[in-house]
Design a protein around this motif. Structure first.
Motif, PDB file in Angstrom:
ATOM      1  N   MET A 286       0.825  -1.200   0.000  1.00  0.00           N
ATOM      2  CA  MET A 286       0.000   0.000   0.000  1.00  0.00           C
ATOM      3  C   MET A 286       0.863   1.256   0.000  1.00  0.00           C
ATOM      4  O   MET A 286       1.994   1.250   0.483  1.00  0.00           O
ATOM      5  CB  MET A 286      -0.924   0.013   1.228  1.00  0.00           C
ATOM      6  CG  MET A 286      -2.023  -1.027   1.196  1.00  0.00           C
ATOM      7  SD  MET A 286      -3.150  -0.883   2.619  1.00  0.00           S
ATOM      8  CE  MET A 286      -3.799   0.777   2.376  1.00  0.00           C
ATOM      9  N   SER A 287       0.319   2.330  -0.549  1.00  0.00           N
ATOM     10  CA  SER A 287       0.961   3.636  -0.485  1.00  0.00           C
ATOM     11  C   SER A 287       0.330   4.422   0.648  1.00  0.00           C
ATOM     12  O   SER A 287      -0.881   4.651   0.659  1.00  0.00           O
ATOM     13  CB  SER A 287       0.767   4.378  -1.814  1.00  0.00           C
ATOM     14  OG  SER A 287       1.304   5.685  -1.734  1.00  0.00           O
ATOM     15  N   LEU A 288       1.145   4.787   1.620  1.00  0.00           N
ATOM     16  CA  LEU A 288       0.655   5.492   2.807  1.00  0.00           C
ATOM     17  C   LEU A 288       1.213   6.906   2.791  1.00  0.00           C
ATOM     18  O   LEU A 288       2.367   7.132   3.192  1.00  0.00           O
ATOM     19  CB  LEU A 288       1.088   4.756   4.077  1.00  0.00           C
ATOM     20  CG  LEU A 288       0.669   3.283   4.171  1.00  0.00           C
ATOM     21  CD1 LEU A 288       1.165   2.678   5.484  1.00  0.00           C
ATOM     22  CD2 LEU A 288      -0.839   3.133   4.043  1.00  0.00           C
ATOM     23  N   PRO A 289       0.421   7.886   2.355  1.00  0.00           N
ATOM     24  CA  PRO A 289       0.930   9.253   2.228  1.00  0.00           C
ATOM     25  C   PRO A 289       1.295   9.904   3.555  1.00  0.00           C
ATOM     26  O   PRO A 289       1.982  10.926   3.569  1.00  0.00           O
ATOM     27  CB  PRO A 289      -0.235   9.989   1.545  1.00  0.00           C
ATOM     28  CG  PRO A 289      -1.448   9.185   1.880  1.00  0.00           C
ATOM     29  CD  PRO A 289      -0.989   7.765   1.938  1.00  0.00           C
ATOM     30  N   TRP A 290       0.866   9.313   4.673  1.00  0.00           N
ATOM     31  CA  TRP A 290       1.153   9.908   5.980  1.00  0.00           C
ATOM     32  C   TRP A 290       2.434   9.350   6.609  1.00  0.00           C
ATOM     33  O   TRP A 290       2.792   9.759   7.724  1.00  0.00           O
ATOM     34  CB  TRP A 290      -0.022   9.695   6.925  1.00  0.00           C
ATOM     35  CG  TRP A 290      -0.620   8.331   6.870  1.00  0.00           C
ATOM     36  CD1 TRP A 290      -1.636   7.893   6.064  1.00  0.00           C
ATOM     37  CD2 TRP A 290      -0.232   7.204   7.653  1.00  0.00           C
ATOM     38  NE1 TRP A 290      -1.912   6.570   6.296  1.00  0.00           N
ATOM     39  CE2 TRP A 290      -1.067   6.120   7.271  1.00  0.00           C
ATOM     40  CE3 TRP A 290       0.722   6.996   8.645  1.00  0.00           C
ATOM     41  CZ2 TRP A 290      -0.963   4.849   7.846  1.00  0.00           C
ATOM     42  CZ3 TRP A 290       0.840   5.745   9.223  1.00  0.00           C
ATOM     43  CH2 TRP A 290      -0.003   4.690   8.814  1.00  0.00           C
TER      44      TRP A 290
ATOM     45  N   ARG B 299     -13.136   1.742   3.137  1.00  0.00           N
ATOM     46  CA  ARG B 299     -14.090   2.826   3.398  1.00  0.00           C
ATOM     47  C   ARG B 299     -15.499   2.265   3.571  1.00  0.00           C
ATOM     48  O   ARG B 299     -16.269   2.734   4.412  1.00  0.00           O
ATOM     49  CB  ARG B 299     -14.050   3.856   2.270  1.00  0.00           C
ATOM     50  CG  ARG B 299     -12.750   4.655   2.211  1.00  0.00           C
ATOM     51  CD  ARG B 299     -12.905   5.918   1.393  1.00  0.00           C
ATOM     52  NE  ARG B 299     -13.174   5.623  -0.005  1.00  0.00           N
ATOM     53  CZ  ARG B 299     -12.239   5.488  -0.933  1.00  0.00           C
ATOM     54  NH1 ARG B 299     -10.963   5.616  -0.599  1.00  0.00           N
ATOM     55  NH2 ARG B 299     -12.555   5.237  -2.178  1.00  0.00           N
TER      56      ARG B 299
ATOM     57  N   ASP C  80     -10.911   8.989   4.573  1.00  0.00           N
ATOM     58  CA  ASP C  80      -9.679   9.467   3.946  1.00  0.00           C
ATOM     59  C   ASP C  80      -9.523   8.880   2.539  1.00  0.00           C
ATOM     60  O   ASP C  80      -9.802   7.698   2.303  1.00  0.00           O
ATOM     61  CB  ASP C  80      -8.464   9.080   4.790  1.00  0.00           C
ATOM     62  CG  ASP C  80      -8.217  10.069   5.922  1.00  0.00           C
ATOM     63  OD1 ASP C  80      -9.011  11.006   6.067  1.00  0.00           O
ATOM     64  OD2 ASP C  80      -7.226   9.879   6.656  1.00  0.00           O
ATOM     65  N   ASP C  81      -9.019   9.702   1.594  1.00  0.00           N
ATOM     66  CA  ASP C  81      -8.932   9.300   0.191  1.00  0.00           C
ATOM     67  C   ASP C  81      -7.945   8.162  -0.049  1.00  0.00           C
ATOM     68  O   ASP C  81      -8.091   7.394  -1.000  1.00  0.00           O
ATOM     69  CB  ASP C  81      -8.536  10.500  -0.678  1.00  0.00           C
ATOM     70  CG  ASP C  81      -9.645  11.543  -0.759  1.00  0.00           C
ATOM     71  OD1 ASP C  81     -10.811  11.177  -0.500  1.00  0.00           O
ATOM     72  OD2 ASP C  81      -9.336  12.704  -1.064  1.00  0.00           O
ATOM     73  N   TRP C  82      -6.912   8.040   0.785  1.00  0.00           N
ATOM     74  CA  TRP C  82      -5.895   7.026   0.532  1.00  0.00           C
ATOM     75  C   TRP C  82      -6.380   5.614   0.845  1.00  0.00           C
ATOM     76  O   TRP C  82      -5.773   4.634   0.411  1.00  0.00           O
ATOM     77  CB  TRP C  82      -4.635   7.321   1.360  1.00  0.00           C
ATOM     78  CG  TRP C  82      -4.847   7.182   2.845  1.00  0.00           C
ATOM     79  CD1 TRP C  82      -5.264   8.141   3.701  1.00  0.00           C
ATOM     80  CD2 TRP C  82      -4.663   5.995   3.631  1.00  0.00           C
ATOM     81  NE1 TRP C  82      -5.358   7.645   4.983  1.00  0.00           N
ATOM     82  CE2 TRP C  82      -4.992   6.338   4.965  1.00  0.00           C
ATOM     83  CE3 TRP C  82      -4.255   4.698   3.346  1.00  0.00           C
ATOM     84  CZ2 TRP C  82      -4.926   5.408   6.002  1.00  0.00           C
ATOM     85  CZ3 TRP C  82      -4.187   3.772   4.385  1.00  0.00           C
ATOM     86  CH2 TRP C  82      -4.517   4.133   5.685  1.00  0.00           C
ATOM     87  N   LEU C  83      -7.476   5.489   1.578  1.00  0.00           N
ATOM     88  CA  LEU C  83      -7.976   4.173   1.969  1.00  0.00           C
ATOM     89  C   LEU C  83      -8.543   3.406   0.777  1.00  0.00           C
ATOM     90  O   LEU C  83      -9.215   3.999  -0.080  1.00  0.00           O
ATOM     91  CB  LEU C  83      -9.076   4.323   3.023  1.00  0.00           C
ATOM     92  CG  LEU C  83      -8.629   4.696   4.436  1.00  0.00           C
ATOM     93  CD1 LEU C  83      -9.806   5.198   5.237  1.00  0.00           C
ATOM     94  CD2 LEU C  83      -8.012   3.487   5.108  1.00  0.00           C
TER      95      LEU C  83
END
Length: 222
Positions: A145-149, A170, A162-165
């Motif tokens: 997964m890509s985790l922007p945080w 979701r 959140d959009d990254w989920l």
């Protein structure tokens, strides 16, 4: 069967007693109470109750909301162990853990401390990939997964919209919170499906506990 009932109640003397009486009159036994936060004239309480087999979960909501001013924020089945010294037991386990195993202890034990569904410890590798260092039962897979945080320089809530989920997460209303552990590249994530959302008081408690855990984990094994 046991349930976890989250209530928003007026912050005034006697309100928990009134709730206990209302639940007792409905044949519902209170097992434990955690006061999560207080402020603005209200308090948020997590109450674990035992519901008789012949009663429907809706009776919990009806009984609690019979007390004026009480709102039921969420209701979900609860199957975790019950104790009143969860944090201390976790720290004791960390103190006894063999070198290099602290993250596994955290992954296994944090869900019961926070009445959450699961916990995982993630690390951002040098090539930008996400590595799972430890995970409890029921934790979803973060591999690939890509985790922007991440890197995580400050604790944060990770709400289900959140959009990254992933879309499926979701749809499951997976609520999460995360805190750095040792460095911004390593994060402890707690989650639960279907809510309730984590509150700021729970996030602050996670920060406090992981800070202590980080120190305890560096001590020589007891």
């Amino acid at each position: 069967m046991s349930y976890l009932l989250r209530l928003v109640v007026p912050d005034r003397p006697g309100i928990l007693g009134a709730v206990a009486t209302a639940l007792g009159d409905a044949g519902i036994d209170i097992v434990s109470v955690d006061v999560l936060e207080r402020g603005g004239g209200v308090a948020v309480d997590d109450i674990v109750v035992d519901l008789p087999g012949d009663r429907l979960p809706d009776s919990l909501i009806t009984a609690a909301q019979a007390v004026p001013g009480v709102e039921v924020e969420s209701l979900r089945p609860f199957a975790g162990p019950l104790d009143t010294h969860r944090e201390l037991e976790l720290l004791e386990s960390l103190a006894r853990a063999a070198e290099g195993t602290a993250v596994k202890v955290l992954g296994a034990e944090l869900p019961r401390v926070f009445h959450s569904g699961w916990a995982t410890v993630l690390q951002l590798t040098d090539d930008g990939a996400v590595e799972v260092l430890a995970a409890s039962d029921a934790a979803p897979s973060f591999e690939g997964m890509s985790l922007p945080w991440l890197p995580l320089r400050a604790p944060r809530l990770l709400p289900s919209e959140d959009d990254w989920l992933p879309e499926r997460w979701r749809e499951m209303a997976i609520e999460m919170m995360a805190a750095p552990y040792g460095s911004p590249r390593t994060a402890i994530v707690l989650g639960r499906s279907g809510g309730p959302a984590f509150r700021r008081s729970e996030l602050l408690r996670l920060v406090h506990l992981t800070g202590i855990a980080s120190t305890v984990a560096q001590l020589p094994p007891a």
